[in-house]
Design a protein around this motif. Structure first.
Motif, PDB file in Angstrom:
ATOM      1  N   VAL A  47       6.215   9.674   0.848  1.00  0.00           N
ATOM      2  CA  VAL A  47       5.481   8.467   0.496  1.00  0.00           C
ATOM      3  C   VAL A  47       6.133   7.272   1.187  1.00  0.00           C
ATOM      4  O   VAL A  47       7.345   7.106   1.141  1.00  0.00           O
ATOM      5  N   THR A  54      11.109   5.607  -8.452  1.00  0.00           N
ATOM      6  CA  THR A  54      10.646   6.566  -7.445  1.00  0.00           C
ATOM      7  C   THR A  54      11.811   7.166  -6.671  1.00  0.00           C
ATOM      8  O   THR A  54      11.592   7.982  -5.780  1.00  0.00           O
ATOM      9  N   LYS A 102       0.852  -1.185   0.000  1.00  0.00           N
ATOM     10  CA  LYS A 102       0.000   0.000   0.000  1.00  0.00           C
ATOM     11  C   LYS A 102       0.888   1.235   0.000  1.00  0.00           C
ATOM     12  O   LYS A 102       2.015   1.222   0.496  1.00  0.00           O
ATOM     13  N   THR A 103       0.345   2.293  -0.570  1.00  0.00           N
ATOM     14  CA  THR A 103       1.050   3.565  -0.660  1.00  0.00           C
ATOM     15  C   THR A 103       0.401   4.529   0.318  1.00  0.00           C
ATOM     16  O   THR A 103      -0.782   4.836   0.199  1.00  0.00           O
ATOM     17  N   GLN A 156       2.989  10.366  -9.804  1.00  0.00           N
ATOM     18  CA  GLN A 156       2.300  11.349  -8.970  1.00  0.00           C
ATOM     19  C   GLN A 156       2.416  12.744  -9.567  1.00  0.00           C
ATOM     20  O   GLN A 156       3.384  13.066 -10.244  1.00  0.00           O
ATOM     21  N   SER A 189      -0.890   5.779  -6.048  1.00  0.00           N
ATOM     22  CA  SER A 189       0.230   4.990  -6.547  1.00  0.00           C
ATOM     23  C   SER A 189       1.533   5.708  -6.207  1.00  0.00           C
ATOM     24  O   SER A 189       1.577   6.940  -6.199  1.00  0.00           O
ATOM     25  N   PRO A 190       2.596   4.950  -5.971  1.00  0.00           N
ATOM     26  CA  PRO A 190       3.892   5.600  -5.767  1.00  0.00           C
ATOM     27  C   PRO A 190       4.478   6.118  -7.089  1.00  0.00           C
ATOM     28  O   PRO A 190       5.452   6.857  -7.090  1.00  0.00           O
ATOM     29  N   VAL A 199       5.792   3.037   1.263  1.00  0.00           N
ATOM     30  CA  VAL A 199       5.238   1.887   0.562  1.00  0.00           C
ATOM     31  C   VAL A 199       5.519   0.662   1.427  1.00  0.00           C
ATOM     32  O   VAL A 199       6.674   0.263   1.594  1.00  0.00           O
ATOM     33  N   THR A 218      -0.744  14.175  -4.764  1.00  0.00           N
ATOM     34  CA  THR A 218      -0.387  13.050  -5.636  1.00  0.00           C
ATOM     35  C   THR A 218      -1.200  13.006  -6.920  1.00  0.00           C
ATOM     36  O   THR A 218      -0.756  12.443  -7.914  1.00  0.00           O
ATOM     37  N   VAL A 263       1.613  -2.835  -6.514  1.00  0.00           N
ATOM     38  CA  VAL A 263       1.258  -1.542  -5.919  1.00  0.00           C
ATOM     39  C   VAL A 263       0.095  -0.980  -6.721  1.00  0.00           C
ATOM     40  O   VAL A 263      -0.174  -1.419  -7.845  1.00  0.00           O
ATOM     41  N   LEU A 271      10.569   2.750   0.543  1.00  0.00           N
ATOM     42  CA  LEU A 271      10.017   1.422   0.277  1.00  0.00           C
ATOM     43  C   LEU A 271      10.456   0.480   1.388  1.00  0.00           C
ATOM     44  O   LEU A 271      11.643   0.424   1.714  1.00  0.00           O
ATOM     45  N   THR A 274      10.293   9.107  -1.352  1.00  0.00           N
ATOM     46  CA  THR A 274       9.639   7.807  -1.183  1.00  0.00           C
ATOM     47  C   THR A 274      10.537   6.866  -0.396  1.00  0.00           C
ATOM     48  O   THR A 274      11.745   6.823  -0.616  1.00  0.00           O
TER      49      THR A 274
END
Length: 166
Positions: free
Chosen positions: A69, A156, A57-58, A116, A112-113, A71, A104, A136, A124, A122
């Motif tokens: 962000v 990202t 999930k983002t 945007q 979504s990552p 993830v 975003t 994702v 992860l 970001t």
């Protein structure tokens, strides 16, 4: 994983358009979104028949005043303290959902990552690298994109760090 054609690219979401433009192989998975389901991510895993530890999930958080962000696997939760540390900050809190959507360009449950409106820092979760591919959001509820965690991190410019907890 299938690469999308230019025709599919023009009809895609900003996330799939970004993946296509980058020449990254990916697979799109779609399913009928149930608005009454309590968890967007768990719904995606169930609908696709994919283990929840491979569906990410983002989330958008505020780290020392900067939107960031995160993830993380849908099977777990975001560790805000770990996110702050990974992002080089002191404190993190979940961002206002309306601000996350405006920034975003995506709606909650479909953020979504990738692709945007404004590129955000970001992070992860490190568990992603244990998998050949992860899923994702592709930019709307009921649409997921499957790709390698390395490609996601590269596209990202993500920091990879242990930010999730079960």
């Amino acid at each position: 994983m299938a690469k999308k054609s230019k025709k599919q690219q023009s009809n895609g979401t900003p996330a799939t358009v970004a993946l296509t433009a980058a020449g990254v192989p990916f697979t799109v998975h779609s399913y009928e979104h149930d608005p009454s389901h309590p968890s967007y991510g768990e719904e995606a895993a169930e609908a696709m028949g994919v283990s929840p530890d491979r569906v990410f999930k983002t989330l958008v958080a505020d780290v020392d005043g900067a939107l960031t962000v995160a993830v993380v696997p849908v099977a777990g939760q975001l560790d805000l303290k770990a996110l702050a540390a990974a992002a080089g900050g002191k404190r993190a809190a979940m961002a206002d959902p309306a601000l996350a959507e405006r920034t975003t360009g995506y709606v909650r449950g479909g953020i979504s990552p990738l692709g945007q409106r404004k590129r955000l820092p970001t992070v992860l979760d490190a568990s992603a690298i244990r998998h050949d591919t992860i899923c994702v959001s592709a930019g709307r509820r009921g649409l997921e994109v499957e790709l390698t965690p390395t490609d996601l991190a590269t596209l990202t410019a993500a920091t990879v760090a242990p930010i999730g907890r079960l």
